[in-house]
Design a protein around this motif. Structure first.
Motif, PDB file in Angstrom:
ATOM      1  N   LYS A 101      70.767  30.898  71.621  1.00 18.87           N
ATOM      2  CA  LYS A 101      69.712  29.941  71.336  1.00 18.87           C
ATOM      3  C   LYS A 101      69.224  30.335  70.570  1.00 18.87           C
ATOM      4  CE  LYS A 101      65.148  28.791  72.182  1.00 18.87           C
ATOM      5  NZ  LYS A 101      64.505  28.259  71.711  1.00 18.87           N
ATOM      6  N   ALA A 102      69.352  32.307  69.783  1.00 18.82           N
ATOM      7  CA  ALA A 102      68.968  32.338  68.408  1.00 18.82           C
ATOM      8  C   ALA A 102      70.425  32.341  67.021  1.00 18.82           C
ATOM      9  CB  ALA A 102      69.329  33.941  68.520  1.00 18.82           C
ATOM     10  N   SER A 103      71.230  31.529  67.369  1.00 15.04           N
ATOM     11  CA  SER A 103      72.147  31.273  66.475  1.00 15.04           C
ATOM     12  C   SER A 103      71.402  29.844  66.046  1.00 15.04           C
ATOM     13  CB  SER A 103      73.674  31.620  66.927  1.00 15.04           C
ATOM     14  OG  SER A 103      73.879  30.404  67.595  1.00 15.04           O
ATOM     15  N   VAL A 104      72.057  29.103  67.360  1.00 17.98           N
ATOM     16  CA  VAL A 104      71.130  27.673  66.513  1.00 17.98           C
ATOM     17  C   VAL A 104      69.580  27.705  66.244  1.00 17.98           C
ATOM     18  CG1 VAL A 104      69.948  25.690  67.836  1.00 17.98           C
ATOM     19  CG2 VAL A 104      72.675  26.949  68.291  1.00 17.98           C
ATOM     20  N   ASP A 105      68.716  28.518  66.629  1.00 14.22           N
ATOM     21  CA  ASP A 105      67.355  28.358  66.228  1.00 14.22           C
ATOM     22  C   ASP A 105      67.328  29.409  65.066  1.00 14.22           C
ATOM     23  OD1 ASP A 105      65.401  28.092  68.190  1.00 14.22           O
ATOM     24  OD2 ASP A 105      64.779  29.777  69.159  1.00 14.22           O
ATOM     25  N   ALA A 106      68.020  30.124  64.259  1.00 11.02           N
ATOM     26  CA  ALA A 106      68.374  30.606  63.548  1.00 11.02           C
ATOM     27  C   ALA A 106      69.319  29.324  61.637  1.00 11.02           C
ATOM     28  CB  ALA A 106      69.969  31.379  62.446  1.00 11.02           C
ATOM     29  N   GLU A 114      62.147  22.215  63.428  1.00 10.47           N
ATOM     30  CA  GLU A 114      61.482  23.142  64.391  1.00 10.47           C
ATOM     31  C   GLU A 114      62.595  23.759  65.678  1.00 10.47           C
ATOM     32  OE1 GLU A 114      58.373  23.678  64.891  1.00 10.47           O
ATOM     33  OE2 GLU A 114      57.994  22.752  63.249  1.00 10.47           O
ATOM     34  N   PRO A 115      62.501  25.205  66.302  1.00  9.29           N
ATOM     35  CA  PRO A 115      63.203  25.338  66.724  1.00  9.29           C
ATOM     36  C   PRO A 115      62.874  24.586  67.991  1.00  9.29           C
ATOM     37  CG  PRO A 115      61.230  27.047  66.612  1.00  9.29           C
ATOM     38  CD  PRO A 115      61.672  26.057  65.345  1.00  9.29           C
ATOM     39  N   MET A 116      64.056  25.175  68.818  1.00 14.19           N
ATOM     40  CA  MET A 116      64.002  23.819  70.082  1.00 14.19           C
ATOM     41  C   MET A 116      62.973  24.773  71.010  1.00 14.19           C
ATOM     42  SD  MET A 116      68.024  22.677  70.834  1.00 14.19           S
ATOM     43  CE  MET A 116      67.821  21.286  71.314  1.00 14.19           C
ATOM     44  N   ASP A 117      63.209  23.990  72.608  1.00 13.30           N
ATOM     45  CA  ASP A 117      62.238  25.251  72.993  1.00 13.30           C
ATOM     46  C   ASP A 117      63.298  25.211  74.025  1.00 13.30           C
ATOM     47  OD1 ASP A 117      61.874  23.521  75.568  1.00 13.30           O
ATOM     48  OD2 ASP A 117      60.641  21.919  74.555  1.00 13.30           O
ATOM     49  N   SER A 118      62.682  26.071  74.797  1.00 12.87           N
ATOM     50  CA  SER A 118      63.599  27.245  75.666  1.00 12.87           C
ATOM     51  C   SER A 118      64.623  25.957  77.127  1.00 12.87           C
ATOM     52  CB  SER A 118      63.658  27.970  76.749  1.00 12.87           C
ATOM     53  OG  SER A 118      62.859  28.748  76.114  1.00 12.87           O
ATOM     54  N   ILE A 119      63.666  24.881  77.427  1.00 10.97           N
ATOM     55  CA  ILE A 119      64.093  23.884  78.204  1.00 10.97           C
ATOM     56  C   ILE A 119      65.233  23.049  77.788  1.00 10.97           C
ATOM     57  CG2 ILE A 119      63.234  22.201  80.271  1.00 10.97           C
ATOM     58  CD1 ILE A 119      60.603  24.667  80.472  1.00 10.97           C
ATOM     59  N   GLN A 120      64.610  22.916  76.534  1.00  9.53           N
ATOM     60  CA  GLN A 120      65.384  21.139  75.907  1.00  9.53           C
ATOM     61  C   GLN A 120      66.814  22.607  76.184  1.00  9.53           C
ATOM     62  OE1 GLN A 120      63.485  20.710  72.840  1.00  9.53           O
ATOM     63  NE2 GLN A 120      64.337  18.798  71.730  1.00  9.53           N
ATOM     64  N   PHE A 121      66.705  23.651  75.301  1.00 14.10           N
ATOM     65  CA  PHE A 121      67.917  24.151  74.810  1.00 14.10           C
ATOM     66  C   PHE A 121      68.662  24.208  75.735  1.00 14.10           C
ATOM     67  CE2 PHE A 121      70.498  27.421  73.616  1.00 14.10           C
ATOM     68  CZ  PHE A 121      71.295  27.280  72.657  1.00 14.10           C
ATOM     69  N   MET A 122      68.043  24.803  77.259  1.00 12.97           N
ATOM     70  CA  MET A 122      69.276  24.932  78.379  1.00 12.97           C
ATOM     71  C   MET A 122      69.905  23.853  78.974  1.00 12.97           C
ATOM     72  SD  MET A 122      69.031  27.791  80.743  1.00 12.97           S
ATOM     73  CE  MET A 122      67.711  28.421  81.735  1.00 12.97           C
ATOM     74  N   LYS A 123      69.160  22.637  78.631  1.00 10.96           N
ATOM     75  CA  LYS A 123      69.778  21.512  78.896  1.00 10.96           C
ATOM     76  C   LYS A 123      71.189  21.128  77.694  1.00 10.96           C
ATOM     77  CE  LYS A 123      68.288  17.377  79.575  1.00 10.96           C
ATOM     78  NZ  LYS A 123      67.653  15.870  79.336  1.00 10.96           N
ATOM     79  N   LEU A 124      70.575  21.639  76.845  1.00  8.81           N
ATOM     80  CA  LEU A 124      71.187  21.531  75.300  1.00  8.81           C
ATOM     81  C   LEU A 124      72.828  21.725  75.548  1.00  8.81           C
ATOM     82  CD1 LEU A 124      72.614  19.443  73.294  1.00  8.81           C
ATOM     83  CD2 LEU A 124      71.863  22.134  72.124  1.00  8.81           C
ATOM     84  N   ALA A 125      72.673  23.306  75.707  1.00  2.00           N
ATOM     85  CA  ALA A 125      73.487  24.323  76.720  1.00  2.00           C
ATOM     86  C   ALA A 125      74.206  23.724  77.563  1.00  2.00           C
ATOM     87  CB  ALA A 125      72.950  25.668  76.236  1.00  2.00           C
TER      88      ALA A 125
END
Lengths: 250, 434
Positions: A101-106, A114-125
């Motif tokens: 998450k930190a690396s994708v946000d960076a 925009e940074p992804m929200d955690s739930i959205q990111f979790m799904k993607l991961a």
């Protein structure tokens, strides 16, 4: 995409790259093969900006920018350069998810997204885990902590998929993989191939190139590209080894 | 005798029940014959008592404090999501309004002041039976000051599901003051309890000196999960002791967390007194600024077939100093002992200092022991890896520092406690990185 001209580089003061030139156009897949100690891994680390890997002369242009002038490792990564490590580092205590998450946000921030929200990111991961055939419980574990060799390589591939780089350098991603894992890696790379994105595959073995068709194959020996050809060159190398090229060059 | 030592012993408890007089006298006697530790005292070589020496702290806090609405104190110690029975002390005074009054069946919670004749007898026999006051002068001082305190007992073969959250809160006072805390826990055979001892304070300007002494007796096959969180603000002084008596097959699972301060010193002594006992001792210390923290641990293997697994980690920043002394003492009858001690330290600044000393003293021949201590900076290759994924170097440093201690936080058995600690700790590193 990437234009390297007469690059000389040393590691902790010892010269390893001795006038390397390489031209990679958008959408191309290049394979770099060569014997141990020829400088294959050094090239990846010099490009990504690792400490003690110092370019002493020559130039590297990446997407029209002077790559060597970018001092920070993270800046090069954010510009779209990705290095899949031959030996991914284990970081206990930092969860894989937090790291991703930190690396994708960076990288997103750098692109003005925009940074992804955690739930959205979790799904993607989770989706990407599936794509590289890695159980999503690995997201909760420490980064590469206790992962097998193959799991580490698949984790590298997953990072590449999440970061969507413009140029990916895969440093012996195929070493130590069984055929099934190799196919997973190849499918991942093939799925990401497009007109804009380029790949440099550093490898010992022709086997990977059965699954990922390279546009260009280079042979690296003693810090320089000594021969360039199409995918048939890889087959020839597989058959005859590197000896004949070294002789030809000498 | 130094001025401080003399003045300290002259400070008498406010409303002490008379039946504790004998213990007070014993403590006074011991304190008076023991020289106050100086930097020449081996166990205090790296920790100076100088911040105490003026004697400014030698008075008790009034029972009233500026928080007339006690509910406003809750945010300073509340752990979200933790379903626990609570006992709250403010500046050393028990606060009934903030504390639970109903406890699970089999869990006996008794304040010294409430004890009846029979209970007094038990308390008198228990207090001081584990902590060796001749070795620990501040335990002797604690005896001499004894007044308020808790006696907790879990009945045989009873597992208490809800953790017991004991809170020691200090608030800023007009004048510097001392806090006396005393806790005795007795787990009868086969009993199990999770105990959180939580030291906290309300604001930055703290002027308290806490002397806390905890004795834990685990009868055969009992299990205690003990979390001792020392999270007071940095101006607070704190000298604490935890003394454990492990009977046959008992399990002590301890987690100690300490932020630094002007003077923080904690002694943890675990006595393997019954064979088959196991001690899991984990600790984290995180001094920064110009703080000081000192953990002295001592594991006494007196009998055969006991095991110890001890891991302490520290991150020392800026001009802070940490001391870790981990002693494992294997007595001559303690055959088949298996004891491991590991201490790892991370220095995040050139001026930070750690004095670490693992000590093994072995008098039995058939044992397995290992100990080690390391001092390092963050690993370059890990930083490189994170940076190569676009993460800024400062952020990578924060992630790695946090990861280093998060490994031990991950072993904490209470998820709510993990969730409570992580943001507090990661905030520390973020602050450091600024």
């Amino acid at each position: 995409m990437l234009s390297i001209k007469d690059l000389h580089a040393s590691v902790s003061g010892k010269e390893i790259l001795k006038g390397l030139s390489l031209e990679v156009k958008p959408g191309e897949v290049h394979a770099i093969m060569g014997p141990n100690g020829s400088g294959k891994s050094t090239l990846g680390h010099v490009l990504s900006g690792r400490d003690n890997y110092e370019a002493t002369s020559g130039s590297v242009e990446f997407l029209g920018k002077d790559l060597l002038a970018m001092e920070d490792i993270e800046e090069r990564a954010r510009e779209g350069l990705f290095l899949a490590f031959q030996y991914p580092v284990e970081i206990p205590g930092v969860s894989n998810m937090e790291f991703l998450k930190a690396s994708v946000d960076a990288v997103r921030e750098h692109r003005g997204e925009e940074p992804m929200d955690s739930i959205q990111f979790m799904k993607l991961a989770r989706e990407k885990c599936k794509a590289v055939n890695l159980d999503d419980k690995f997201l909760k574990r420490g980064v590469n902590e206790g992962f097998s060799g193959g799991e580490k390589k698949r984790n590298e591939l997953m990072q590449m998929m999440l970061l969507e780089p413009k140029l990916a350098i895969l440093d012996e991603t195929d070493s130590g993989l069984d055929i099934d894992a190799l196919q997973v890696v190849a499918e991942g790379v093939n799925a990401m191939r497009n007109k804009e994105r380029s790949f440099v595959l550093v490898t010992h073995y022709q086997r990977l190139l059965d699954y990922i068709q390279p546009d260009v194959v280079h042979v690296l020996a003693d810090g320089r590209i000594v021969k360039t050809g199409d995918k048939n060159l890889a087959l020839e190398l597989e058959e005859k080894g590197y000896g004949w090229i070294e002789q030809e060059v000498a | 005798m130094s001025d401080f030592a003399e003045a300290a012993v002259a400070l008498s408890p406010q409303n002490s029940p008379g039946w504790l007089g004998e213990l007070q006298q014993q403590g006074r006697n011991e304190w008076q014959v023991t020289p106050l530790p100086t930097r020449k005292t081996e166990a205090w070589k790296y920790t100076s008592l100088h911040p105490l020496s003026s004697g400014d702290f030698l008075r008790w806090a009034p029972a009233k404090n500026k928080f007339t609405d006690v509910n406003r104190l809750r945010p300073f110690y509340a752990i979200e999501g933790l379903d626990a029975a609570r006992l709250v002390f403010i500046n050393g005074h028990f606060n009934a309004a903030l504390s639970s009054s109903d406890f699970a069946e089999g869990l006996e919670v008794l304040r010294f002041a409430e004890a009846d004749e029979a209970q007094r007898q038990v308390i008198q026999e228990s207090l001081g039976s584990i902590a060796d006051r001749s070795e620990h002068p501040f335990a002797a001082l604690n005896d001499s000051w004894i007044e308020e305190g808790l006696f907790i007992r879990v009945a045989a073969n009873t597992r208490i599901d809800k953790p017991l959250h004991v809170i020691y809160l200090t608030t800023e006072q007009a004048e510097a003051f001392s806090v006396q805390q005393r806790l005795f826990v007795e787990l009868e055979s086969g009993a199990e309890l999770s105990l959180i001892e939580h030291f906290a304070s309300t604001e930055e300007a703290q002027n308290s000196f806490t002397n806390a002494l905890t004795e834990l007796r685990l009868q055969a096959n009992a299990r205690l999960h003990h979390y001792r969180l020392q999270l007071e603000e940095e101006q607070a002084l704190h000298i604490g002791g935890v003394h454990v008596d492990l009977q046959r097959d008992a399990l002590y699972d301890g987690f100690h967390l300490g932020l630094g301060g002007r003077l923080k010193r904690i002694d943890v002594v675990v006595n393997h007194n019954g064979s088959g006992a196991h001690c899991d001792l984990n600790g984290v210390y995180l001094p920064r600024h110009e703080q000081h923290i000192d953990y002295h641990t001592c594991i006494e293997h007196r009998v055969p077939h006991c095991t110890t697994e001890e891991n302490f980690r520290g991150i020392i920043g800026e001009r802070a100093r940490a001391v870790f002394n981990g002693r494992i003492h294997i007595h001559k009858d303690a055959q088949k002992t298996n004891a491991q001690l590991n201490n790892r330290n991370l220095l995040t600044s050139r001026e930070a200092e750690i004095d670490t000393k693992p000590e093994l003293e072995i008098y039995a021949d058939d044992v397995q022991c290992a100990h080690g201590a390391t001092i390092a900076q963050l690993e370059e290759k890990s930083l490189y890896y994170l940076q190569s994924r676009g993460i800024a170097r400062r952020e990578a440093e924060v992630m790695l520092s946090f990861g280093f201690i998060n490994e031990l936080i991950n072993r904490v058995n209470e998820p709510a406690l993990q969730d409570y600690l992580r943001p507090i700790l990661s905030e520390l590193f973020v602050e450091d990185a600024r």
